[in-house]
Design an enzyme around this catalytic site. Structure first.
Site, mmCIF file in Angstrom:
data_model
loop_
_atom_site.group_PDB
_atom_site.id
_atom_site.type_symbol
_atom_site.label_atom_id
_atom_site.label_comp_id
_atom_site.label_asym_id
_atom_site.label_seq_id
_atom_site.Cartn_x
_atom_site.Cartn_y
_atom_site.Cartn_z
ATOM 1 N N ASP A 35 -10.975 1.865 -12.165
ATOM 2 C CA ASP A 35 -10.777 0.880 -13.292
ATOM 3 C C ASP A 35 -11.455 -0.361 -12.958
ATOM 4 O O ASP A 35 -12.191 -0.867 -13.898
ATOM 5 C CB ASP A 35 -9.546 0.882 -13.980
ATOM 6 N N ARG A 64 -12.126 1.970 -20.954
ATOM 7 C CA ARG A 64 -12.316 0.589 -20.279
ATOM 8 C C ARG A 64 -13.793 0.027 -21.048
ATOM 9 O O ARG A 64 -13.548 -1.259 -21.426
ATOM 10 C CB ARG A 64 -12.503 0.928 -19.028
ATOM 11 N N ASP A 80 2.432 -6.840 -13.911
ATOM 12 C CA ASP A 80 1.194 -7.536 -13.306
ATOM 13 C C ASP A 80 0.380 -8.217 -14.098
ATOM 14 O O ASP A 80 0.113 -9.358 -13.690
ATOM 15 C CB ASP A 80 0.184 -6.321 -12.751
ATOM 16 N N SER A 101 2.480 5.682 -12.068
ATOM 17 C CA SER A 101 1.588 4.797 -12.713
ATOM 18 C C SER A 101 0.876 5.540 -13.939
ATOM 19 O O SER A 101 0.426 6.815 -13.796
ATOM 20 C CB SER A 101 0.483 4.344 -11.759
HETATM 21 N N1 ARG Z 1 -7.803 8.963 -12.465
HETATM 22 C C1 ARG Z 1 -8.215 8.619 -13.622
HETATM 23 C C2 ARG Z 1 -9.340 7.743 -13.744
HETATM 24 O O1 ARG Z 1 -9.814 7.258 -13.060
HETATM 25 C C3 ARG Z 1 -6.810 7.877 -14.384
HETATM 26 C C4 ARG Z 1 -6.393 6.642 -13.726
HETATM 27 C C5 ARG Z 1 -5.327 5.877 -14.817
HETATM 28 N N2 ARG Z 1 -4.600 4.956 -14.333
HETATM 29 C C6 ARG Z 1 -3.322 5.048 -14.026
HETATM 30 N N3 ARG Z 1 -2.667 3.883 -13.930
HETATM 31 N N4 ARG Z 1 -2.840 6.206 -13.976
HETATM 32 O O2 ARG Z 1 -9.888 7.790 -14.763
#
Ligand code: ARG
Length: 437
Positions: A138, A109, A28, A190
């Site tokens: 995110d 983040r 990506d 993911s």
């Molecule tokens: N659900 C978790 C959060 O929002 C993890 C998200 C992580 N992203 C991923 N690509 N698995 O903090």
């Protein structure tokens, strides 16, 4: 490609505007390096934040962005800062979203954004771009943090904008535009990972009835094949921050790295949960969080020794609120700072040691001690040396139960027993009269 060119983006390189891209090296964001140049007419500065992810060689990631025409590319080692400035706060707040998830993605983040903003200032970039999807948390965290740190910076979220809807379309676009395409098959999940753990979603996990397949786990062994002998660990804390492992003084970063290995080898740290995203979607998430869960549980065990009852009870609410605020991307906010201050002030005497046993997927706290312990043996003991004044208990109980006694006689059980049931009406359970209106 329907995307509109950014106004005034001249072809003349000297006057091109710059965008700082949060770059991971994956498909990506690699497509994005090219897309931002071609479709937006921007010079791309690709920044990869090292927060302890199990990534391929990050020097290679830097080179990859440059090969695709980025004007500058850097992999920044943020691990030390992540441990010191972010994870210490998460431990003091026992940060668990919905009482379960140690917030690993939500914690990384804000730090990455802080660096992106600094670099945007240094390089005179007016844009920051990220590779988050339009359905997740995110994007909310990236953009909320950017707006909080510098409201004048404009955000680009190409995945929400471009028409590369499938991986195949993305691969095709990549091939056409000289972006290296992955040679291995697409990973079915993911993944996001860093020092604080690993998040796994998508694929067969989208059905919440599906048990997570064995191949999703990489930091933790299957508890069935974990060692048959338990292992004891001892963690020392100084004002709420871990400072030693098994008696050896350690900085937080290496301590976390080691604890991930030790706890993971015993199959400890797996989570399978239904989680509520900020954008209103429920999702099925799996996590492996050996060190983070161990440290939070052991830290809380020390708090139970060093904090008084009222503070513990109140802090539990603060911890939950802290976790929600951080999950929601509000790291840089007034409330988050105030909650941090509360947590910090409670940690002044959270100093001591906690021991625990790891065994086949579990961690059990087996001891705790502190020079500031509020546990008073002479008060607690049923043996010799008892200093508790039992004679005071009777008067205490008389006053403690006074409201219950008053209520009972006027409205509760004692009152209802005193009122005879009307003829023909049955007595309810416990002998309460059924009062007809
Ligand atoms: N659900 C978790 C959060 O929002 C993890 C998200 C992580 N992203 C991923 N690509 N698995 O903090």
């Amino acid at each position: 490609m329907p995307a509109t060119k950014i106004q005034n983006a001249a072809t003349n390189a000297a006057t091109k505007e710059k965008v700082v891209l949060a770059y991971s090296g994956g498909l990506d964001t690699s497509v994005m390096v090219k897309w931002l140049q071609l479709e937006k007419g921007l010079d791309v500065v690709a920044i990869c934040g090292n927060v302890g992810q199990d990534a391929e060689d990050l020097a290679w990631v830097e080179k990859k962005a440059l090969r695709m025409g980025a004007v500058h590319s850097e992999a920044l080692d943020m691990r030390e800062e992540y441990a010191k400035e972010v994870l210490t706060k998460a431990i003091k707040a026992n940060g668990l979203y919905e009482d379960t998830y140690p917030l690993l993605s939500a914690l990384s983040r804000p730090l990455i954004v802080k660096h992106l903003v600094e670099i945007a200032h240094k390089m005179g970039a007016s844009y920051i771009a990220h590779g988050c999807t339009g359905k997740g948390n995110d994007q909310v965290r990236f953009e909320t943090c950017i707006h909080a740190l510098d409201p004048s910076i404009k955000v680009l979220a190409p995945v929400r904008e471009w028409d590369l809807l499938t991986r195949e379309q993305e691969m095709e676009w990549a091939q056409e535009h000289g972006v290296p395409v992955p040679t291995t098959a697409a990973k079915p999940y993911s993944i996001d990972d860093n020092l604080w753990g690993r998040a796994i979603e998508c694929g067969v996990l989208e059905n919440p009835w599906n048990e997570p397949p064995a191949d999703i786990w990489t930091m933790t062994v299957d508890p069935i094949s974990a060692p048959d002998q338990p292992e004891e660990i001892v963690v020392g804390f100084e004002k709420g921050v871990p400072c030693s492992l098994n008696g050896k003084k350690m900085e937080l970063l290496p301590l976390i790295v080691q604890l991930n290995k030790v706890c993971g080898a015993h199959g400890y740290g797996r989570i399978d949960m239904i989680e509520d995203r900020v954008v209103g979607i429920k999702s099925h998430e799996c996590y492996e969080c050996p060190a983070s869960l161990a440290l939070i549980n052991m830290h809380h065990a020390l708090e139970t020794l060093c904090l008084d009852h009222d503070t513990l009870q109140y802090k539990h609410m603060i911890d939950q609120q802290w976790s929600k605020v951080v999950y929601d991307g509000l790291w840089y906010s007034q409330l988050k700072e105030a909650l941090d201050s509360f947590c910090a002030s409670t940690q002044a005497f959270v100093t001591g040691e906690v021991k625990a046993k790891l065994y086949k997927g579990s961690l059990t706290v087996t001891g705790r001690k502190s020079a500031y312990s509020l546990y008073d043996l002479s008060l607690a003991t049923y043996g010799d040396g008892d200093s508790f004044d039992r004679s005071a208990s009777k008067g205490f109980i008389d006053l403690h139960s006074l409201p219950s006694k008053t209520w009972s006689g006027k409205q509760g059980p004692a009152h209802k027993q005193a009122v005879p049931a009307p003829a023909g009406k049955k007595q309810a359970k416990l002998g309460y009269a059924v009062l007809s209106a």
